[in-house]
Design a protein around this motif. Structure first.
Motif, PDB file in Angstrom:
ATOM      1  N   ARG A   1       0.844  -1.186   0.000  1.00  0.00           N
ATOM      2  CA  ARG A   1       0.000   0.000   0.000  1.00  0.00           C
ATOM      3  C   ARG A   1       0.885   1.243   0.000  1.00  0.00           C
ATOM      4  N   SER A   2       0.449   2.270  -0.740  1.00  0.00           N
ATOM      5  CA  SER A   2       1.234   3.493  -0.858  1.00  0.00           C
ATOM      6  C   SER A   2       1.379   4.157   0.503  1.00  0.00           C
ATOM      7  N   HIS A   3       2.603   4.307   0.965  1.00  0.00           N
ATOM      8  CA  HIS A   3       2.902   4.969   2.237  1.00  0.00           C
ATOM      9  C   HIS A   3       3.904   6.086   1.949  1.00  0.00           C
ATOM     10  N   LEU A   4       3.449   7.304   2.116  1.00  0.00           N
ATOM     11  CA  LEU A   4       4.274   8.474   1.839  1.00  0.00           C
ATOM     12  C   LEU A   4       4.949   8.934   3.121  1.00  0.00           C
ATOM     13  N   VAL A   5       6.261   9.140   3.056  1.00  0.00           N
ATOM     14  CA  VAL A   5       7.034   9.672   4.171  1.00  0.00           C
ATOM     15  C   VAL A   5       7.645  10.996   3.732  1.00  0.00           C
ATOM     16  N   VAL A   6       7.395  12.039   4.499  1.00  0.00           N
ATOM     17  CA  VAL A   6       7.946  13.367   4.234  1.00  0.00           C
ATOM     18  C   VAL A   6       8.899  13.705   5.374  1.00  0.00           C
ATOM     19  N   CYS A   7      10.162  13.927   5.046  1.00  0.00           N
ATOM     20  CA  CYS A   7      11.182  14.305   6.025  1.00  0.00           C
ATOM     21  C   CYS A   7      11.506  15.783   5.832  1.00  0.00           C
ATOM     22  N   LEU A   8      11.269  16.573   6.848  1.00  0.00           N
ATOM     23  CA  LEU A   8      11.464  18.025   6.769  1.00  0.00           C
ATOM     24  C   LEU A   8      12.622  18.434   7.666  1.00  0.00           C
ATOM     25  N   SER A   9      13.585  19.151   7.099  1.00  0.00           N
ATOM     26  CA  SER A   9      14.707  19.671   7.879  1.00  0.00           C
ATOM     27  C   SER A   9      14.288  20.953   8.581  1.00  0.00           C
ATOM     28  N   CYS A  10      14.653  21.075   9.863  1.00  0.00           N
ATOM     29  CA  CYS A  10      14.401  22.291  10.637  1.00  0.00           C
ATOM     30  C   CYS A  10      15.707  22.902  11.129  1.00  0.00           C
ATOM     31  N   LYS A  11      16.800  22.533  10.501  1.00  0.00           N
ATOM     32  CA  LYS A  11      18.119  23.021  10.917  1.00  0.00           C
ATOM     33  C   LYS A  11      18.393  24.365  10.263  1.00  0.00           C
ATOM     34  N   LEU A  12      18.890  25.312  11.047  1.00  0.00           N
ATOM     35  CA  LEU A  12      19.079  26.683  10.579  1.00  0.00           C
ATOM     36  C   LEU A  12      20.032  26.763   9.401  1.00  0.00           C
ATOM     37  N   GLU A  13      21.114  25.994   9.428  1.00  0.00           N
ATOM     38  CA  GLU A  13      22.121  26.091   8.370  1.00  0.00           C
ATOM     39  C   GLU A  13      21.651  25.481   7.056  1.00  0.00           C
ATOM     40  N   ASP A  14      20.532  24.774   7.057  1.00  0.00           N
ATOM     41  CA  ASP A  14      20.033  24.154   5.824  1.00  0.00           C
ATOM     42  C   ASP A  14      19.209  25.112   4.975  1.00  0.00           C
ATOM     43  N   TYR A  15      19.024  26.346   5.437  1.00  0.00           N
ATOM     44  CA  TYR A  15      18.213  27.315   4.693  1.00  0.00           C
ATOM     45  C   TYR A  15      18.948  28.642   4.588  1.00  0.00           C
ATOM     46  N   ALA A  16      18.778  29.296   3.441  1.00  0.00           N
ATOM     47  CA  ALA A  16      19.415  30.596   3.237  1.00  0.00           C
ATOM     48  C   ALA A  16      18.693  31.712   3.965  1.00  0.00           C
ATOM     49  N   SER A  17      17.413  31.546   4.243  1.00  0.00           N
ATOM     50  CA  SER A  17      16.629  32.572   4.938  1.00  0.00           C
ATOM     51  C   SER A  17      15.429  31.908   5.601  1.00  0.00           C
ATOM     52  N   GLU A  18      14.760  32.654   6.475  1.00  0.00           N
ATOM     53  CA  GLU A  18      13.553  32.140   7.114  1.00  0.00           C
ATOM     54  C   GLU A  18      12.426  31.966   6.102  1.00  0.00           C
ATOM     55  N   GLU A  19      12.402  32.797   5.066  1.00  0.00           N
ATOM     56  CA  GLU A  19      11.378  32.662   4.031  1.00  0.00           C
ATOM     57  C   GLU A  19      11.510  31.323   3.309  1.00  0.00           C
ATOM     58  N   ASP A  20      12.743  30.851   3.110  1.00  0.00           N
ATOM     59  CA  ASP A  20      12.936  29.540   2.489  1.00  0.00           C
ATOM     60  C   ASP A  20      12.377  28.432   3.376  1.00  0.00           C
ATOM     61  N   PHE A  21      12.570  28.563   4.680  1.00  0.00           N
ATOM     62  CA  PHE A  21      12.018  27.564   5.601  1.00  0.00           C
ATOM     63  C   PHE A  21      10.493  27.582   5.571  1.00  0.00           C
ATOM     64  N   GLU A  22       9.898  28.763   5.497  1.00  0.00           N
ATOM     65  CA  GLU A  22       8.437  28.843   5.413  1.00  0.00           C
ATOM     66  C   GLU A  22       7.936  28.191   4.137  1.00  0.00           C
ATOM     67  N   LEU A  23       8.668  28.353   3.034  1.00  0.00           N
ATOM     68  CA  LEU A  23       8.292  27.697   1.782  1.00  0.00           C
ATOM     69  C   LEU A  23       8.377  26.179   1.933  1.00  0.00           C
ATOM     70  N   ALA A  24       9.416  25.701   2.617  1.00  0.00           N
ATOM     71  CA  ALA A  24       9.557  24.256   2.836  1.00  0.00           C
ATOM     72  C   ALA A  24       8.423  23.719   3.705  1.00  0.00           C
ATOM     73  N   VAL A  25       8.041  24.463   4.743  1.00  0.00           N
ATOM     74  CA  VAL A  25       6.937  24.033   5.601  1.00  0.00           C
ATOM     75  C   VAL A  25       5.641  23.981   4.798  1.00  0.00           C
ATOM     76  N   SER A  26       5.392  24.979   3.956  1.00  0.00           N
ATOM     77  CA  SER A  26       4.175  24.988   3.145  1.00  0.00           C
ATOM     78  C   SER A  26       4.155  23.821   2.167  1.00  0.00           C
TER      79      SER A  26
END
Length: 450
Positions: free
Chosen positions: A294-319
């Motif tokens: 059965r299709s099982h989707l796993v989404v792994c989201l990084s919340c580490k500060l150094e993985d994003y160039a700005s907070e806006e990029d993190f908000e885009l990733a969360v969305s």
């Protein structure tokens, strides 16, 4: 005769004379004085402890009430009392009439301030929000209602409503018996997060700020500001074609996907006997199937500060992660959303978005590789795994996160950078997608096929 001369003492062996500064002298005297006072009071404390243990049940409630009464006096009030006492003593000692008049004025002001804090609070306070869950940039309106529940007129009071890190002040004038006060307010929803509303407290005091009486009226309410999401209904077919499941290499005697025929052995279910072939070859044969997953989707989201160039990029990733999770819940697929240290609640879209509202960037947290490693261990039946991070994550780390899953799992890396051009590359057989705005997500998912 030989003369013996004393050896010269080098500069290193001569200890320099240290001159004690006035500040050091005062500090030393203060410390010695405190030590002496403690030495004198220590025996007194030992003798008073048994007496206090016996008197505590009786004096405890009295002291608690006295503490509540004294809490009404503000720091300015204590200062005014101290100045009044000092002015009175000096004025009487030196017959300085001006100081005596000043002491009398301060005493009258202190006594007059008592009038503004006397009486009972007979209020009924309610904070009414039109919605406790909104999306970013949606309107969030509320209102504060203060009702006088008594028959007498109440004095003016100020009500304080904490809204996140800000405090809104509502000045409520005199309220007649059973009269109500209402004032609307609006909450800023420009940023995703959880805004605490309350507790509402009232304060009543004099105009000079000598006395003030506070009381809390409501509990804390949480206003969830959900991330923006986009519909993926038109693009989800490219991500996972088979909603019922997809075949694996494991053979089974009972499933959906037909694979081949084999000879009958004792214990096989007669319902799986292929009678036409058995009659033609003269022996019993049964159907053999492939197990489906059965299709099982796993989404792994990084919340580490150094993985994003700005907070806006993190908000885009969360969305983007919230959009993928919301579509999976709508289509009733198995879903796991992994963030550093835990997994989000995916029982319903509302609870999932509530958890997304609480996510924050952190400098010291698990990298995306460890998030993927934990998810692969806790979710063994993964069919599709998507790693979401910012563009500063190098390809080596992306590859390190994707190889945490088995070879039969489709792995995708989604990189988010506000303003970046829509792009697609690959690390081995795993696609690497780049989006610059949330509206790019449906377009880039249409290119994926399983």
């Amino acid at each position: 005769m030989k003369t013996v001369t004393a050896p010269k003492r080098s500069a290193e062996t001569v200890a320099p004379k240290r001159s004690r500064t006035p500040a050091a002298f005062v500090t030393a005297v203060t410390r010695s004085g405190l030590s002496a006072v403690k030495g004198v009071l220590r025996p007194v404390k030992v003798r008073l402890q048994p007496i206090w243990a016996k008197a505590r049940p009786f004096l405890g409630p009295v002291l608690a009430k006295a503490g509540k009464v004294l809490a009404v006096v503000r720091p300015l009030g204590w200062g005014a009392l101290a100045v009044a006492a000092a002015a009175c003593l000096i004025g009487v000692a030196f017959k300085w009439h001006e100081l005596m008049v000043a002491a009398l004025f301060l005493a009258v002001a202190q006594v007059s301030a008592v009038y503004f804090v006397l009486g009972r609070f007979a209020y009924e306070v309610e904070v009414d929000m039109t919605r406790l869950r909104v999306r970013v940039d949606d309107d969030a309106f509320g209102g504060l209602t203060v009702r006088n529940t008594s028959d007498r007129r109440l004095l003016p009071a100020a009500f304080h409503l904490p809204v996140g890190k800000m405090v809104q002040v509502f000045d409520v004038g005199r309220l007649a018996g059973h009269e109500s006060f209402y004032e609307p307010f609006q909450v800023d929803t420009s940023r995703r997060g959880v805004v605490n509303l309350g507790p509402v407290s009232s304060s009543r005091g004099d105009g000079l700020g000598l006395l003030r009486r506070d009381q809390i009226w409501t509990e804390v309410q949480e206003l969830f500001i959900h991330p923006k999401t986009v519909s993926l209904a038109d693009s989800s077919a490219g991500l996972i074609k088979d909603l019922e499941g997809r075949p694996t290499d494991t053979l089974s005697s009972s499933d959906i996907a037909f694979h081949a025929l084999r000879d009958y052995v004792v214990g096989d279910d007669l319902r799986h006997v292929h009678w036409k072939t058995s009659a033609r070859i003269g022996k019993l044969v049964v159907r053999q199937f492939e197990e489906t997953r059965r299709s099982h989707l796993v989404v792994c989201l990084s919340c580490k500060l150094e993985d994003y160039a700005s907070e806006e990029d993190f908000e885009l990733a969360v969305s983007a992660a919230a959009s993928l999770g919301q579509q999976a819940i709508i289509q009733e697929r198995d879903l796991t959303i992994a963030v550093p240290g835990h997994q989000l609640n995916t029982l319903s879209a509302m609870r999932m978005l509530d958890d997304f509202s609480r996510l924050e960037l952190a400098a010291r947290t698990l990298p995306i590789e460890m998030v993927a490693l934990e998810a692969s261990g806790e979710v063994p039946d993964v069919s599709v795994a998507i790693m979401i991070s910012g563009t500063p994550v190098p390809p080596a780390r992306l590859h390190g996160s994707m190889i945490r899953f088995g070879v039969d799992v489709m792995t995708v890396s989604l990189r988010c950078e506000v303003g970046a051009a829509l792009g697609r590359s690959a690390i081995g057989s795993s696609p690497v997608l780049t989006i610059g705005k949330l509206e790019d997500l449906p377009r880039v998912l249409r290119s994926l096929e399983v």
